[in-house]
Design an enzyme around this catalytic site. Structure first.
Site, PDB file in Angstrom:
ATOM      1  N   ALA A  66       0.856  -1.177   0.000  1.00 12.17           N
ATOM      2  CA  ALA A  66       0.000   0.000   0.000  1.00 12.17           C
ATOM      3  C   ALA A  66       0.893   1.228   0.000  1.00 12.17           C
ATOM      4  CB  ALA A  66      -0.901  -0.018   1.227  1.00 12.17           C
ATOM      5  N   GLY A 110       0.698  -5.081   1.057  1.00 11.69           N
ATOM      6  CA  GLY A 110      -0.525  -5.174   0.259  1.00 11.69           C
ATOM      7  C   GLY A 110      -0.284  -5.824  -1.098  1.00 11.69           C
ATOM      8  N   GLU A 113      -0.496  -9.398  -0.448  1.00 13.47           N
ATOM      9  CA  GLU A 113      -1.913  -9.700  -0.168  1.00 13.47           C
ATOM     10  C   GLU A 113      -2.737  -9.710  -1.449  1.00 13.47           C
ATOM     11  OE1 GLU A 113      -1.998  -6.555   2.819  1.00 13.47           O
ATOM     12  OE2 GLU A 113      -2.666  -8.029   4.282  1.00 13.47           O
ATOM     13  N   GLU A 133       4.927  -5.101   7.141  1.00  8.72           N
ATOM     14  CA  GLU A 133       4.187  -4.052   7.853  1.00  8.72           C
ATOM     15  C   GLU A 133       4.705  -3.821   9.272  1.00  8.72           C
ATOM     16  OE1 GLU A 133       2.811  -6.428   5.980  1.00  8.72           O
ATOM     17  OE2 GLU A 133       1.127  -5.630   4.830  1.00  8.72           O
TER      18      GLU A 133
HETATM   19  C1  HXC Z   1       5.008   4.277  -1.447  1.00 10.84           C
HETATM   20  C2  HXC Z   1       6.934   3.316  -2.253  1.00 10.84           C
HETATM   21  C3  HXC Z   1       6.582   2.084  -1.658  1.00 10.84           C
HETATM   22  C4  HXC Z   1       5.337   2.007  -0.945  1.00 10.84           C
HETATM   23  C5  HXC Z   1       8.469   1.850  -2.651  1.00 10.84           C
HETATM   24  N1  HXC Z   1       8.108   3.123  -2.859  1.00 10.84           N
HETATM   25  N2  HXC Z   1       7.552   1.197  -1.934  1.00 10.84           N
HETATM   26  N3  HXC Z   1       6.140   4.403  -2.138  1.00 10.84           N
HETATM   27  N4  HXC Z   1       4.599   3.158  -0.868  1.00 10.84           N
HETATM   28  N5  HXC Z   1       4.887   0.903  -0.377  1.00 10.84           N
HETATM   29  C6  HXC Z   1       8.843   4.151  -3.577  1.00 10.84           C
HETATM   30  C7  HXC Z   1      10.066   4.639  -2.808  1.00 10.84           C
HETATM   31  O1  HXC Z   1       9.701   5.596  -1.848  1.00 10.84           O
HETATM   32  C8  HXC Z   1      10.896   5.208  -3.919  1.00 10.84           C
HETATM   33  O2  HXC Z   1      10.392   6.488  -4.257  1.00 10.84           O
HETATM   34  C9  HXC Z   1      10.617   4.284  -5.092  1.00 10.84           C
HETATM   35  O3  HXC Z   1       9.380   3.634  -4.784  1.00 10.84           O
HETATM   36  C10 HXC Z   1      11.680   3.228  -5.266  1.00 10.84           C
HETATM   37  O4  HXC Z   1      11.877   2.582  -4.031  1.00 10.84           O
HETATM   38  P1  HXC Z   1      13.334   2.385  -3.357  1.00 10.84           P
HETATM   39  O5  HXC Z   1      13.101   2.145  -1.920  1.00 10.84           O
HETATM   40  O6  HXC Z   1      14.241   3.475  -3.747  1.00 10.84           O
HETATM   41  O7  HXC Z   1      13.805   1.041  -4.091  1.00 10.84           O
HETATM   42  P2  HXC Z   1      14.742  -0.114  -3.504  1.00 10.84           P
HETATM   43  O8  HXC Z   1      15.905   0.461  -2.771  1.00 10.84           O
HETATM   44  O9  HXC Z   1      15.001  -1.024  -4.669  1.00 10.84           O
HETATM   45  O10 HXC Z   1      13.861  -0.867  -2.416  1.00 10.84           O
HETATM   46  C11 HXC Z   1      12.704  -1.551  -2.826  1.00 10.84           C
HETATM   47  C12 HXC Z   1      11.830  -1.932  -1.599  1.00 10.84           C
HETATM   48  C13 HXC Z   1      11.569  -0.676  -0.728  1.00 10.84           C
HETATM   49  C14 HXC Z   1      12.591  -2.985  -0.782  1.00 10.84           C
HETATM   50  C15 HXC Z   1      10.559  -2.555  -2.124  1.00 10.84           C
HETATM   51  O11 HXC Z   1      11.061   0.342  -1.584  1.00 10.84           O
HETATM   52  C16 HXC Z   1      10.584  -0.904   0.372  1.00 10.84           C
HETATM   53  O12 HXC Z   1      10.921  -1.478   1.402  1.00 10.84           O
HETATM   54  N6  HXC Z   1       9.365  -0.417   0.173  1.00 10.84           N
HETATM   55  C17 HXC Z   1       8.322  -0.488   1.197  1.00 10.84           C
HETATM   56  C18 HXC Z   1       7.749  -1.882   1.289  1.00 10.84           C
HETATM   57  C19 HXC Z   1       6.691  -1.939   2.381  1.00 10.84           C
HETATM   58  O13 HXC Z   1       6.936  -1.621   3.539  1.00 10.84           O
HETATM   59  N7  HXC Z   1       5.482  -2.374   1.992  1.00 10.84           N
HETATM   60  C20 HXC Z   1       4.378  -2.470   2.924  1.00 10.84           C
HETATM   61  C21 HXC Z   1       3.599  -1.188   2.922  1.00 10.84           C
HETATM   62  S1  HXC Z   1       2.300  -1.205   4.104  1.00 10.84           S
HETATM   63  P3  HXC Z   1      11.384   7.738  -4.497  1.00 10.84           P
HETATM   64  O14 HXC Z   1      10.431   8.880  -4.729  1.00 10.84           O
HETATM   65  O15 HXC Z   1      12.204   7.856  -3.255  1.00 10.84           O
HETATM   66  O16 HXC Z   1      12.182   7.343  -5.694  1.00 10.84           O
HETATM   67  C22 HXC Z   1       1.106  -2.138   3.397  1.00 10.84           C
HETATM   68  C23 HXC Z   1      -0.115  -2.303   4.231  1.00 10.84           C
HETATM   69  C24 HXC Z   1      -1.240  -2.912   3.469  1.00 10.84           C
HETATM   70  O17 HXC Z   1       1.210  -2.616   2.330  1.00 10.84           O
HETATM   71  C25 HXC Z   1      -2.499  -2.713   4.214  1.00 10.84           C
HETATM   72  C26 HXC Z   1      -3.716  -3.219   3.507  1.00 10.84           C
HETATM   73  C27 HXC Z   1      -3.988  -2.667   2.201  1.00 10.84           C
END
Ligand code: HXC
Length: 259
Positions: A66, A110, A113, A133
């Protein structure tokens, strides 16, 4: 309908393919994207020519979860009153034809999921799955704590959701989350092959399989067996059953008319 955050196409007029398309954000799932996805899935579901759907992302990310930016400042009152964000996601569960997730790259939070809401997952060898998360001070909110243990068992689901670690495609296949792992450059061919095969079968039989397998996760074994038996009997009322069995007996290829 024009879409901004997904692209939509068909293959052989039989398979509906939806590609998540927010590459700069690694396909982070926001309201608009999920609304578009729900609309596109239901349009394909209602199209009598379409027998199967595929959801896919980019090479680098199926979906990285998400959209954290849009969630960051939300309060309990915001998310509870709006039933954030999964209100929208429940629509995917009501699609009656099969949906296959073709996953390459990250399928996190997400994104994992969403893949698990599909009927099965075909993964590229670079796929990585996880429920990170916990690192954000929250828990999975779109079925992760429910579907993941059903797919991989309690031990691995706890491990993944409590540590936030990722598992690679081979671990995901070993543990039952994905049905096949293929080289990245074969992902779409393999998935399309499966989808085209499914779309040739009787749509009623295909939908009955989906309903009945899903039932296995929702009730007792006894109820599930009864449910399956009723659907099994009901399919003898279809022309497709006559066609399928006649084709076998007469050593010819069946042509299903979905009647
Ligand atoms: C918003 C995101 C994002 C996310 C990545 N980006 N994941 N933006 N929401 N979930 C964005 C980054 O901010 C970045 O933007 C660009 O995408 C590239 O990501 P990087 O981190 O620079 O890439 P990398 O170093 O290759 O790392 C990849 C990654 C990391 C390991 C996937 O991005 C990451 O850990 N992302 C978050 C994953 C996460 O926590 N997901 C769960 C979310 S909570 P910029 O502008 O800086 O280039 C969730 C709850 C669901 O899903 C609830 C029910 C629906």
């Amino acid at each position: 309908m024009t879409y901004e955050l997904i692209t939509v196409r068909t293959e052989a007029d039989k398979v509906g393919i939806i590609t998540l398309n927010r590459p700069k954000q690694l396909n982070a799932l926001n309201e608009q994207l999920m609304t578009e996805l729900g609309t596109a899935l239901h349009a394909f579901d209602a199209d009598p020519a379409i027998g199967c759907m595929i959801i896919t992302g980019s090479e680098k990310a199926f979906a990285a979860g998400a959209d954290i930016g849009s969630m960051a400042s939300y309060s309990f009152a915001n998310v509870y009153k709006d039933d954030f964000i999964t209100r929208n996601w429940e629509k995917i569960r009501s699609v009656r034809k099969p949906v296959i997730a073709a996953v390459s790259g990250f399928a996190l939070g997400g994104g994992c999921e969403l893949a698990m809401m599909c009927d099965f997952i075909i993964a590229a060898d670079n796929a990585r799955f996880g429920q990170p998360e916990i690192k954000l001070g929250i828990i999975p909110g779109a079925g992760g704590t429910q579907r993941l243990p059903r797919a991989v068992g309690k031990a691995k689901a706890m491990d993944l959701a409590l540590t936030g670690r990722m598992m690679d495609a081979l671990e995901a296949e070993r543990s039952g989350l994905v049905s096949r792992v293929v080289p990245l450059d074969k992902l779409m061919d393999e998935t399309l092959g499966a989808a085209l095969m499914i779309s040739e079968f009787s749509q009623m039989a295909v939908m009955a399989v989906k309903e009945s397998v899903n039932r296995a996760f929702e009730g007792t074994l006894n109820d599930g067996i009864m449910f399956e038996r009723r659907l099994f009997h009901a399919l003898f009322a279809t022309s497709d059953q006559k066609e399928g069995m006649d084709a076998f007996v007469n050593k010819r290829k069946a042509v299903f008319t979905h009647q």
